[in-house]
Motif scaffolding. Structure first.
Motif, PDB file in Angstrom:
ATOM      1  N   GLY A 295      60.380 -66.468  -3.560  1.00  0.00           N
ATOM      2  CA  GLY A 295      61.523 -66.724  -5.008  1.00  0.00           C
ATOM      3  C   GLY A 295      62.250 -65.184  -4.892  1.00  0.00           C
ATOM      4  N   LEU A 296      61.724 -64.352  -5.627  1.00  0.00           N
ATOM      5  CA  LEU A 296      62.630 -62.848  -6.532  1.00  0.00           C
ATOM      6  C   LEU A 296      61.966 -61.708  -5.766  1.00  0.00           C
ATOM      7  CD1 LEU A 296      63.542 -62.728 -10.049  1.00  0.00           C
ATOM      8  CD2 LEU A 296      64.499 -63.212  -8.082  1.00  0.00           C
ATOM      9  N   TYR A 297      62.413 -60.495  -4.795  1.00  0.00           N
ATOM     10  CA  TYR A 297      62.198 -59.598  -3.903  1.00  0.00           C
ATOM     11  C   TYR A 297      62.101 -58.739  -4.530  1.00  0.00           C
ATOM     12  CZ  TYR A 297      62.264 -55.931  -0.107  1.00  0.00           C
ATOM     13  OH  TYR A 297      61.778 -55.298   0.552  1.00  0.00           O
ATOM     14  N   ARG A 298      60.190 -58.595  -4.317  1.00  0.00           N
ATOM     15  CA  ARG A 298      60.052 -56.548  -5.083  1.00  0.00           C
ATOM     16  C   ARG A 298      59.259 -56.398  -3.258  1.00  0.00           C
ATOM     17  NH1 ARG A 298      59.497 -61.813  -8.157  1.00  0.00           N
ATOM     18  NH2 ARG A 298      59.218 -61.755  -9.782  1.00  0.00           N
ATOM     19  N   LEU A 299      59.547 -54.774  -3.639  1.00  0.00           N
ATOM     20  CA  LEU A 299      59.114 -54.436  -3.498  1.00  0.00           C
ATOM     21  C   LEU A 299      58.563 -52.445  -4.003  1.00  0.00           C
ATOM     22  CD1 LEU A 299      58.968 -52.764  -0.111  1.00  0.00           C
ATOM     23  CD2 LEU A 299      61.289 -51.542  -0.949  1.00  0.00           C
ATOM     24  N   TYR A 300      57.512 -52.827  -3.542  1.00  0.00           N
ATOM     25  CA  TYR A 300      56.492 -50.820  -3.911  1.00  0.00           C
ATOM     26  C   TYR A 300      56.168 -50.408  -2.641  1.00  0.00           C
ATOM     27  CZ  TYR A 300      56.086 -54.789  -7.628  1.00  0.00           C
ATOM     28  OH  TYR A 300      55.593 -56.143  -8.570  1.00  0.00           O
ATOM     29  N   CYS A 301      56.569 -49.229  -2.853  1.00  0.00           N
ATOM     30  CA  CYS A 301      56.164 -47.940  -2.633  1.00  0.00           C
ATOM     31  C   CYS A 301      54.851 -47.015  -3.271  1.00  0.00           C
ATOM     32  CB  CYS A 301      57.202 -46.422  -2.424  1.00  0.00           C
ATOM     33  SG  CYS A 301      58.393 -47.344  -1.700  1.00  0.00           S
ATOM     34  N   ILE A 302      54.218 -47.139  -2.583  1.00  0.00           N
ATOM     35  CA  ILE A 302      52.553 -46.686  -3.339  1.00  0.00           C
ATOM     36  C   ILE A 302      52.330 -45.693  -2.810  1.00  0.00           C
ATOM     37  CG2 ILE A 302      50.470 -47.449  -4.162  1.00  0.00           C
ATOM     38  CD1 ILE A 302      51.708 -50.035  -3.098  1.00  0.00           C
ATOM     39  N   GLU A 303      52.039 -44.283  -3.264  1.00  0.00           N
ATOM     40  CA  GLU A 303      51.568 -43.257  -2.395  1.00  0.00           C
ATOM     41  C   GLU A 303      50.400 -42.808  -2.773  1.00  0.00           C
ATOM     42  OE1 GLU A 303      52.824 -39.896  -4.419  1.00  0.00           O
ATOM     43  OE2 GLU A 303      55.291 -39.943  -3.721  1.00  0.00           O
ATOM     44  N   VAL A 304      49.719 -43.082  -1.459  1.00  0.00           N
ATOM     45  CA  VAL A 304      47.867 -42.881  -1.356  1.00  0.00           C
ATOM     46  C   VAL A 304      47.687 -41.443  -0.790  1.00  0.00           C
ATOM     47  CG1 VAL A 304      46.361 -44.133   0.009  1.00  0.00           C
ATOM     48  CG2 VAL A 304      48.735 -45.431   0.210  1.00  0.00           C
ATOM     49  N   PRO A 305      46.392 -40.560  -1.961  1.00  0.00           N
ATOM     50  CA  PRO A 305      46.285 -39.403  -1.612  1.00  0.00           C
ATOM     51  C   PRO A 305      45.306 -39.815   0.090  1.00  0.00           C
ATOM     52  CG  PRO A 305      46.152 -40.273  -3.781  1.00  0.00           C
ATOM     53  CD  PRO A 305      46.740 -41.663  -2.890  1.00  0.00           C
ATOM     54  N   SER A 306      45.074 -38.879   0.527  1.00  0.00           N
ATOM     55  CA  SER A 306      44.443 -39.059   1.863  1.00  0.00           C
ATOM     56  C   SER A 306      43.314 -38.714   1.273  1.00  0.00           C
ATOM     57  CB  SER A 306      44.477 -37.470   2.758  1.00  0.00           C
ATOM     58  OG  SER A 306      44.365 -36.498   1.849  1.00  0.00           O
ATOM     59  N   TYR A 307      42.881 -38.407   0.297  1.00  0.00           N
ATOM     60  CA  TYR A 307      41.494 -38.372  -0.603  1.00  0.00           C
ATOM     61  C   TYR A 307      40.730 -39.924  -0.334  1.00  0.00           C
ATOM     62  CZ  TYR A 307      42.594 -38.499  -5.344  1.00  0.00           C
ATOM     63  OH  TYR A 307      43.509 -39.313  -6.472  1.00  0.00           O
ATOM     64  N   GLN A 308      42.191 -40.983  -0.620  1.00  0.00           N
ATOM     65  CA  GLN A 308      41.440 -42.312  -0.828  1.00  0.00           C
ATOM     66  C   GLN A 308      40.422 -43.339   1.085  1.00  0.00           C
ATOM     67  OE1 GLN A 308      44.582 -44.089  -3.378  1.00  0.00           O
ATOM     68  NE2 GLN A 308      43.286 -42.918  -5.054  1.00  0.00           N
ATOM     69  N   LEU A 309      41.330 -42.148   1.694  1.00  0.00           N
ATOM     70  CA  LEU A 309      40.996 -42.925   3.208  1.00  0.00           C
ATOM     71  C   LEU A 309      39.897 -42.060   3.618  1.00  0.00           C
ATOM     72  CD1 LEU A 309      44.995 -42.996   3.789  1.00  0.00           C
ATOM     73  CD2 LEU A 309      43.820 -44.872   2.865  1.00  0.00           C
ATOM     74  N   HIS A 310      39.717 -42.808   4.866  1.00  0.00           N
ATOM     75  CA  HIS A 310      37.954 -41.982   5.474  1.00  0.00           C
ATOM     76  C   HIS A 310      39.024 -42.182   7.286  1.00  0.00           C
ATOM     77  CE1 HIS A 310      35.599 -44.933   3.085  1.00  0.00           C
ATOM     78  NE2 HIS A 310      36.349 -43.476   2.806  1.00  0.00           N
ATOM     79  N   ASN A 311      38.178 -41.198   7.767  1.00  0.00           N
ATOM     80  CA  ASN A 311      39.036 -41.174   8.993  1.00  0.00           C
ATOM     81  C   ASN A 311      37.528 -42.401  10.052  1.00  0.00           C
ATOM     82  OD1 ASN A 311      39.767 -39.121  10.685  1.00  0.00           O
ATOM     83  ND2 ASN A 311      38.807 -37.176  10.127  1.00  0.00           N
ATOM     84  N   GLY A 312      38.190 -43.140  10.840  1.00  0.00           N
ATOM     85  CA  GLY A 312      37.758 -44.023  10.938  1.00  0.00           C
ATOM     86  C   GLY A 312      37.985 -45.624  10.404  1.00  0.00           C
ATOM     87  N   ASN A 313      37.238 -45.940   9.952  1.00  0.00           N
ATOM     88  CA  ASN A 313      36.891 -47.304   9.230  1.00  0.00           C
ATOM     89  C   ASN A 313      37.753 -47.558   7.701  1.00  0.00           C
ATOM     90  OD1 ASN A 313      36.210 -48.802  12.119  1.00  0.00           O
ATOM     91  ND2 ASN A 313      34.643 -48.884  10.887  1.00  0.00           N
ATOM     92  N   ASN A 314      38.586 -48.243   7.772  1.00  0.00           N
ATOM     93  CA  ASN A 314      39.318 -48.639   6.227  1.00  0.00           C
ATOM     94  C   ASN A 314      39.672 -49.840   6.148  1.00  0.00           C
ATOM     95  OD1 ASN A 314      40.338 -45.240   5.216  1.00  0.00           O
ATOM     96  ND2 ASN A 314      40.630 -45.825   8.094  1.00  0.00           N
ATOM     97  N   THR A 315      39.633 -50.076   4.467  1.00  0.00           N
ATOM     98  CA  THR A 315      39.761 -51.213   3.979  1.00  0.00           C
ATOM     99  C   THR A 315      40.947 -51.224   2.695  1.00  0.00           C
ATOM    100  OG1 THR A 315      37.873 -52.497   4.699  1.00  0.00           O
ATOM    101  CG2 THR A 315      39.119 -53.231   3.091  1.00  0.00           C
ATOM    102  N   ILE A 316      41.569 -52.112   2.821  1.00  0.00           N
ATOM    103  CA  ILE A 316      42.849 -52.471   1.678  1.00  0.00           C
ATOM    104  C   ILE A 316      42.286 -53.474   1.056  1.00  0.00           C
ATOM    105  CG2 ILE A 316      44.595 -52.764   0.961  1.00  0.00           C
ATOM    106  CD1 ILE A 316      45.627 -50.765   3.382  1.00  0.00           C
ATOM    107  N   TYR A 317      41.926 -53.802  -0.589  1.00  0.00           N
ATOM    108  CA  TYR A 317      41.860 -54.370  -1.102  1.00  0.00           C
ATOM    109  C   TYR A 317      42.836 -54.958  -1.678  1.00  0.00           C
ATOM    110  CZ  TYR A 317      37.091 -53.202   0.053  1.00  0.00           C
ATOM    111  OH  TYR A 317      36.014 -52.627   0.947  1.00  0.00           O
ATOM    112  N   LEU A 318      43.455 -56.341  -1.154  1.00  0.00           N
ATOM    113  CA  LEU A 318      43.940 -56.653  -2.430  1.00  0.00           C
ATOM    114  C   LEU A 318      44.241 -57.950  -3.195  1.00  0.00           C
ATOM    115  CD1 LEU A 318      46.830 -57.185   0.109  1.00  0.00           C
ATOM    116  CD2 LEU A 318      47.014 -55.585  -1.101  1.00  0.00           C
ATOM    117  N   THR A 319      43.546 -58.202  -4.835  1.00  0.00           N
ATOM    118  CA  THR A 319      43.161 -58.974  -5.072  1.00  0.00           C
ATOM    119  C   THR A 319      44.517 -58.743  -6.596  1.00  0.00           C
ATOM    120  OG1 THR A 319      41.200 -57.887  -5.720  1.00  0.00           O
ATOM    121  CG2 THR A 319      41.454 -59.189  -7.466  1.00  0.00           C
TER     122      THR A 319
END
Length: 682
Positions: free
Chosen positions: A634-658
């Motif tokens: 349909g219509l195109y939408r772009l989101y540039c989402i900043e992710v602070p490093s403290y929200q991430l882990h060394n090793g395994n990570n998961t992004i949840y899209l709800t």
């Protein structure tokens, strides 16, 4: 000796005569066995193309124009096309319909707060614009007054029709205008419609790969209604071969850039009826806008404005007395025929229609239009240049913007062209080196926009461009720097503004349209959204970066889960990835491009599925309805989402899209492209 000579000459004469007779019979026999494949654009009567155009008759109720190839009858003063006589067929339009339901214009409109209604733009005045042996142009118009408020759409309307010498068809256009100070109004759809003879036109063609024998209107009436009124399962069709198929007019939608010719064939008569659109300048929302073409009726549509595949985000609202004027068309109604009425001859009619389409495109802008509102080629201008892309994480040097879509549209922000419905737009596709030429542009002020397949985001040239009569503007080299904060760590999909590259499941065997069995157009099958719950019965989609293939493991649409009893459940997709050498400073970036959204809210969380509020949310977005309408975007939408490093882990990570909104079947999003970027490298 003299008598002998005479007898020899006589014998020779009879031998010669016998050979001529034998040759005649041989040629006749061959002609009977070999059907003639030649297109007879002048029908079966071989009418000379030099026959003059005649305004044959004018009465209080009808106007008839004849050029020897087609005879067109209009209602007077309403201005509907009520009859087209062609190739010994008295009327290719459905004569059983009311006069205003054969060939007509209409607008879906409403004043704010009211319910939408159709106005078939019935005119009150008839005028002969031009008349000579080469061309007749007539006008059917009406002028809006305040006394018509609430009854008619507040527009002045001038419907024009042109019949030309030696041309097998009819040119159609309209000039619509609202004056300053007129009432607020929404106009969600503007189109021209032709309804053909039901007992004659059964074969529909939209493209080389999309053409078939179609159901009859009564087949839909006897069928089984599916999830929405347009979709019907054919249970007892007139043609038994269609039993068990789904018919839905949205399955025959098309992107405007590809919608140049479509129509119908009456196989028994060897006649084709085609609607040719030689230019997109009067259409809305850019080259990727999708819309209807032809469908069961048999009906052929020229769609100029609609909210299909976009919703009210396409700006069809006129407020605060806003004035407006626009020319829609001309489009060309083309009729052709073949002398051999055999089924294998059908491709000949389609191929000829495509050739005629190319001729019409080459002739644009037409030089025979008798309206000052339609500028000639000499009154228009052009813009040319070269577009490059600079993304240092792909290439330190500038790259050619290969096959970029470059266009002029009303001034606005980058990407605003896909929501514009009021102005004119002029688009082209650049070559492999990013070179482009935009020709035949109407005088006016524009912004120059672009998007590049394989590259995210929208480009806009920093200055507006003023087109004047006869100008040839050559721009300096343009450089697009797409959104980018750091190096690519991983990506899902391909940035082309569609979800076509993802996993499209097979349809239910009982809900198929046989036209779309091939992989390329499989997304047009009915009911694919329901397959999500079949494939992911107990858990939602989980995608492993570096392991899974998005063409096989990323479902084409992020939909709700049907729990039964008209209840639905929000769904959460997971992207799992490994991150080595986590930077403890700066931000990572998630580039999230959506190809479509319908009554949706996409929430994004990083390593915490329960985080409240979500780390990012789009808020409620979208009225595209592309999932239900088999649109793949349909219509195109772009989101540039900043992710602070403290929200991430060394090793395994998961992004949840709800996708958190879950009141119905068709709420959901389609993804175009997802890219995870590391922190900026200095």
């Amino acid at each position: 000796m003299e008598n002998m000579s005479r007898r020899g000459k006589a014998a020779s004469f009879f031998v010669w005569l016998a050979m001529v007779v034998l040759l005649f019979f041989l040629l006749t026999a061959c002609a009977e066995k070999t059907p003639v494949r030649k297109i007879l654009r002048d029908g079966s009567k071989a009418v000379p193309s030099s026959l003059a155009v005649q305004l044959q008759s004018i009465s209080h109720e009808q106007v008839v124009i004849d050029n020897g190839l087609v005879q067109v009858t209009f209602s007077r003063p309403e201005g509907d096309v009520i009859g087209i006589n062609y190739n010994d067929i008295d009327n290719v339009l459905e004569a059983r319909n009311e006069l205003n339901n054969r060939g007509y214009w209409d607008v879906v409109w409403y004043e704010p707060g009211n319910i939408g209604t159709y106005d078939k733009l019935q005119s009150t005045n008839f005028t002969i614009i031009s008349q000579d042996e080469n061309q007749v142009e007539v006008s059917f118009s009406r002028t809006w007054t305040l006394s018509n408020r609430g009854i008619q759409v507040p527009l002045n309307v001038d419907k024009r029709y042109i019949v030309r010498r030696g041309i097998s068809g009819l040119y159609v256009y309209a000039i619509m205008e609202r004056l300053e100070g007129w009432p607020d109004v929404d106009m969600d759809q503007i189109r021209v419609v032709f309804k053909l003879k039901e007992d004659m036109f059964h074969y529909m063609a939209i493209s080389d790969s999309r053409q078939r024998i179609m159901p009859m209107p009564e087949d839909r009436n006897t069928g089984f209604a599916l999830a929405y009124p347009e979709a019907v399962l054919l249970t007892n069709p007139t043609n038994p071969e269609l039993r068990g198929e789904v018919d839905d007019k949205y399955q025959y939608s098309c992107e405007d850039k590809d919608n140049r010719v479509h129509g119908w064939i009456a196989s028994d008569q060897g006649v084709g009826f085609w609607l040719i659109t030689p230019s997109d300048e009067f259409r809305v929302a850019g080259p990727n806008k999708q819309d209807l073409t032809s469908h069961v009726g048999p009906t052929t549509l020229g769609m100029f404005t609609s909210t299909h595949y976009a919703g009210k985000e396409i700006d069809t609202k006129y407020r605060n007395g806003e004035p407006w004027k626009k020319v829609f068309g001309p489009v060309f109604i083309y009729l052709n025929s073949i002398s051999a009425q055999e089924e294998e001859e059908i491709p000949t009619l389609w191929d000829d229609a495509k050739e005629q389409m190319l001729l019409q495109v080459e002739s644009w802008p037409y030089d025979f239009i008798k309206s000052d509102d339609f500028p000639s080629k000499e009154q228009r201008g052009s813009v040319s240049g070269q577009l490059l892309v600079h993304d240092r994480y792909i290439n330190e040097r500038n790259m050619w913007a290969q096959s970029a879509y470059v266009g002029l549209a009303p001034p606005g922000d980058a990407g605003s062209w896909q929501r514009d419905s009021k102005g004119y737009q002029f688009w082209t596709q650049a070559d492999n080196r990013g070179n482009f030429v935009i020709e035949n542009v109407r005088a006016g002020n524009y912004s120059l926009y672009a998007w590049v397949p394989g590259i995210i985001g929208d480009y806009k040239y920093y200055n507006d461009i003023s087109i004047t009569e006869g100008c040839e503007i050559v721009l300096d080299i343009l450089v697009y720097e797409p959104p980018r904060n750091g190096p690519t760590l991983w990506e899902i999909g391909y940035p082309d503004r569609t979800a076509a590259e993802y996993f499209v499941p097979d349809p239910y065997p009982t809900l198929m349209n046989q036209l779309y069995n091939d992989q390329a157009d499989k997304f047009r099958q009915y009911g694919l959204w329901e397959r999500y719950a079949d494939i992911y019965r107990h858990n939602d989609l989980i995608f492993l970066v570096g392991v899974d293939d998005y063409s096989q493991h990323w479902f084409y649409a992020h939909v709700t889960r049907n729990k039964g009893n008209k209840t639905y459940q929000a769904t959460t997709w997971q992207i799992k990835f490994d991150l080595e050498n986590l930077f403890n400073f700066g931000n990572y970036t998630l580039q999230l491009a959506l190809a479509s959204a319908t009554d949706s809210e996409l929430q994004v969380r990083f390593n915490d599925e329960k985080a409240y509020p979500a780390h990012f949310t789009t808020g409620l977005i979208g009225k595209d309805n592309a999932i239900a309408r088999h649109g793949i975007h349909g219509l195109y939408r772009l989101y540039c989402i900043e992710v602070p490093s403290y929200q991430l882990h060394n090793g395994n990570n998961t992004i949840y899209l709800t996708q958190s909104r879950a009141l119905g079947t068709f709420q959901g999003v389609m993804y175009d492209y997802i890219r995870f970027e590391g922190p900026t490298e200095t």
